[in-house]
Each structure stands twice: as C-alpha cells, then as structure tokens.
Scaffold this motif. Structure first.
Motif, short mmCIF file in Angstrom:
data_model
loop_
_atom_site.label_atom_id
_atom_site.label_comp_id
_atom_site.label_asym_id
_atom_site.label_seq_id
_atom_site.Cartn_x
_atom_site.Cartn_y
_atom_site.Cartn_z
N ASN A 199 0.83 -1.21 0.00
CA ASN A 199 0.00 0.00 0.00
C ASN A 199 0.86 1.26 0.00
OD1 ASN A 199 -2.35 -1.62 0.17
ND2 ASN A 199 -2.07 -1.76 2.42
N ASP A 212 3.55 0.01 4.36
CA ASP A 212 2.26 -0.62 4.69
C ASP A 212 2.10 -1.79 3.73
OD1 ASP A 212 -0.25 -1.42 5.37
OD2 ASP A 212 -1.15 0.59 5.24
N THR A 214 0.29 -5.85 3.11
CA THR A 214 -0.69 -6.87 3.46
C THR A 214 -0.25 -8.19 2.83
OG1 THR A 214 -2.46 -5.21 3.54
CG2 THR A 214 -3.10 -7.54 3.39
N ASN A 263 -4.74 -13.67 6.62
CA ASN A 263 -4.48 -12.34 6.09
C ASN A 263 -3.77 -11.52 7.16
OD1 ASN A 263 -4.43 -10.13 4.42
ND2 ASN A 263 -6.61 -9.65 4.59
N HIS A 265 -1.71 -8.11 8.23
CA HIS A 265 -1.44 -6.70 7.91
C HIS A 265 -0.20 -6.28 8.67
CE1 HIS A 265 -2.81 -2.23 7.87
NE2 HIS A 265 -1.99 -2.51 6.86
#
Length: 339
Positions: A199, A212, A214, A263, A265
């Motif tokens: 990101n 950032d 993921t 998932n 982050h």
C-alpha cells in the motif's frame, strides 16, 4: 588227646624257635616220589611230597630259583667319551644288577608273591576314572593353569541386567516408531505466501522507512491421516537484514489435507535503515521492483491419534518481489520450510 603238630612255617618259627635248623630237602630226589602240591604256584615248580610233609615236623623251604644267565652286551667304541666310563679289572664295563635281582639274591628263600587277578587289573586311579569330554578337559586345563572362571559379583549382574533392559527398550521404541511411520506416513506442514499488496513505501528524512504491507499467508497440511495444530505463529518482515515489522497470528488447526489462509497486515513506521540499504531501496523504487523477506516461526503438533502426539518447531522463509506503491502487487515469490 593227640597233639597235632603245627604246619605253618611262620607259626612254627615262633613256637619252636629252640628246635635245630631244618635241613633243606635234596634237589636230586627222584621225580617218581613227587606229587603235585595242592597250593603250587603258577611258576610250574612242584614241591616234593614225602612222609615228613604228611606229618611235618619242620617247615619246608622252597629251593632257590635258577635264573637264566644273560650274556653281557658287547662293548662298542665310544670314542673320546670312553674314558669317562668306569671299567672293571678286565677292561670291560662294570656289570650292573637291578635292585629286584639283588633283593632276590639276598633273600633266595623268601616265599614268592601271589599273582592273580590283582596283577591284571589297572591302577586304582585309572580304574575309577571315566573318560572326560573335551569341555571337561578344557576346564581342567584352565583350572590347572589358574584360568578357572571366577564367581561373578552382584553389581556385575546388576549392570548387565540394566544394559539388557536399556537396549531392549531402545529396540522396542525403534520398532514402534517404524510401525507408526509406515501406518500414518506423517509429513511436516509447509508455509507459503499466496499474495502481497504494497500500500505504501517511502523514506522519511532519507533514512527512516515507512511501509504498509498486506500478506496473505498459506499453511498447508499434506497428511491424509494426521491432524496438525499450530499453537504459536509469528511472521516477521525484513528489508535486507533489517527487521521492519512483526505480526502475531492466533493459534489454529489444520485438518487432514487442508489449507489454511491467514491475512496479515504489517506496518513499518519510522524504521531506520543503514546507508547501503537506503541507497538500494531508492534504486529499487526507480526500477519498480522492491524486494522483501517474510520469515515465520511456528510451533506445530501432529496428532496421530488419541495418545500418539508429538510437537516440533518449523521455520518458514519467503523471498517476495512486489511493484511500486500504491497498489503494488506480487511479482515473484520463493518459499521454503524446514524444521
């Protein structure tokens, strides 16, 4: 009452020691007046029978035995050793006579010894001795030379029993493990990265990294008969050799032939990078290809049944390559898992 005279020569010599010495019977007596003596010896000589022997007054004495004369052996030349041999008056070797012959000459009138079944029997130590086996002979030889086995001590028996039980447990454990492996065929689970989304990624004051990211992590259980439980899962994000982010995942279970996705982050904030890594990140942003590393540490437990369980630790490592942010996607990935 008529007194019967004593006929035994030994008793006669003691009771009638005052009588005059008996005169020997002449040897030229005619053989027609001789009769075989009832106690004749096996030598073949027959004592004479006369009126005096029917009612003896004196003991009868055996005549001296005439032994054949053995000619002396011929003298042989002895060379230089002849001077050491003693010689007689006529120059010949001295005559020797055995102790047995000398004893017979000294006592010619002694009564002969009785010979019978005792002379043909073996000696006493051979008569009662049985034939020994090879093992008994070997044991006898070892005991003769001081090599006889000694009595084993108690602690030696204890140590031998402990070693035997120890090796028996090891062998049985190995057999059990082999049987379990052949029945269940257990395999270690694996870790992979399915997809990545970048990101944001930029440098603050040219040395501090902000990112950032993921990550979609994938955990694979390849076993058909074994269930795997993950009790500890931690993912770390690295840029070069610098740790920039870390994330913990809740425990979960992977059933047989099941794939679990997680998932994750991950955010890096104001992480200082070395100067060489800072220069490399700038070049990678310009080329639209940024490389990161995702490392994971997992504690897993394989359940083979209600009682057969064993735990182990796994280490996963994935090298990923993503495009520039925002909206960077995964371009290449290479993962491996080891214990």
């Amino acid at each position: 009452m008529r007194h019967h005279p004593e006929t035994n020569p030994y008793f006669y010599s003691q009771q009638h020691s005052q009588l005059p010495a008996p005169t020997p019977t002449p040897q030229h007596q005619s053989p027609q007046h001789q009769e075989p003596h009832p106690q004749a010896e096996p030598s073949g000589m027959t004592p004479p029978q006369s009126q005096d022997q029917i009612h003896p007054t004196t003991p009868w004495i055996w005549p001296p035995t005439q032994r054949p004369t053995i000619p002396p052996p011929k003298a042989e030349p002895l060379g230089q050793w002849g001077a050491l041999v003693p010689q007689g008056t006529d120059g010949s070797a001295p005559k020797t006579q055995s102790t047995h012959s000398q004893a017979q000459e000294l006592a010619p009138h002694s009564p002969p010894r009785h010979t019978g079944s005792q002379a043909t029997q073996p000696p006493k130590h051979q008569r009662h001795r049985r034939q020994q086996s090879p093992r008994e002979q070997q044991a006898h030889q070892r005991s003769y030379f001081g090599l006889a086995p000694r009595r084993t001590k108690l602690h030696t028996w204890f140590l031998a029993g402990f070693c035997a039980i120890f090796w028996l447990v090891i062998i049985l454990g190995g057999l059990i493990v082999l049987i379990v492996y052949l029945v269940f065929r257990p395999h270690s689970p694996s870790f992979e990265v399915s997809s990545v989304t970048l990101n944001a990624a930029y440098l603050d004051v040219d040395v501090l990294l902000n990112a950032d990211l993921t990550v979609l992590a994938k955990f694979i259980n390849p076993n058909r008969k074994v269930r795997v439980d993950f009790s500890y899962v931690v993912l770390d994000l690295y840029y070069g050799n610098t740790l920039i982010a870390s994330q913990y995942i809740e425990p979960f279970r992977a059933e047989r032939r099941q794939i679990r996705l997680a998932n994750v982050h991950m955010v890096a904030s104001q992480v200082q990078l070395p100067s060489d890594e800072t220069e490399r990140l700038k070049r990678e942003i310009e080329r639209n290809k940024i490389e990161f590393q995702v490392k994971g540490v997992f504690r897993a437990r394989s359940n083979l049944g209600s009682f057969l369980r064993y735990s182990y630790r796994l280490y996963g490592h994935c090298a990923i390559e993503v495009t520039d942010p925002p909206g960077g996607v995964l371009r290449a990935v290479k993962c491996k898992t080891k214990r």
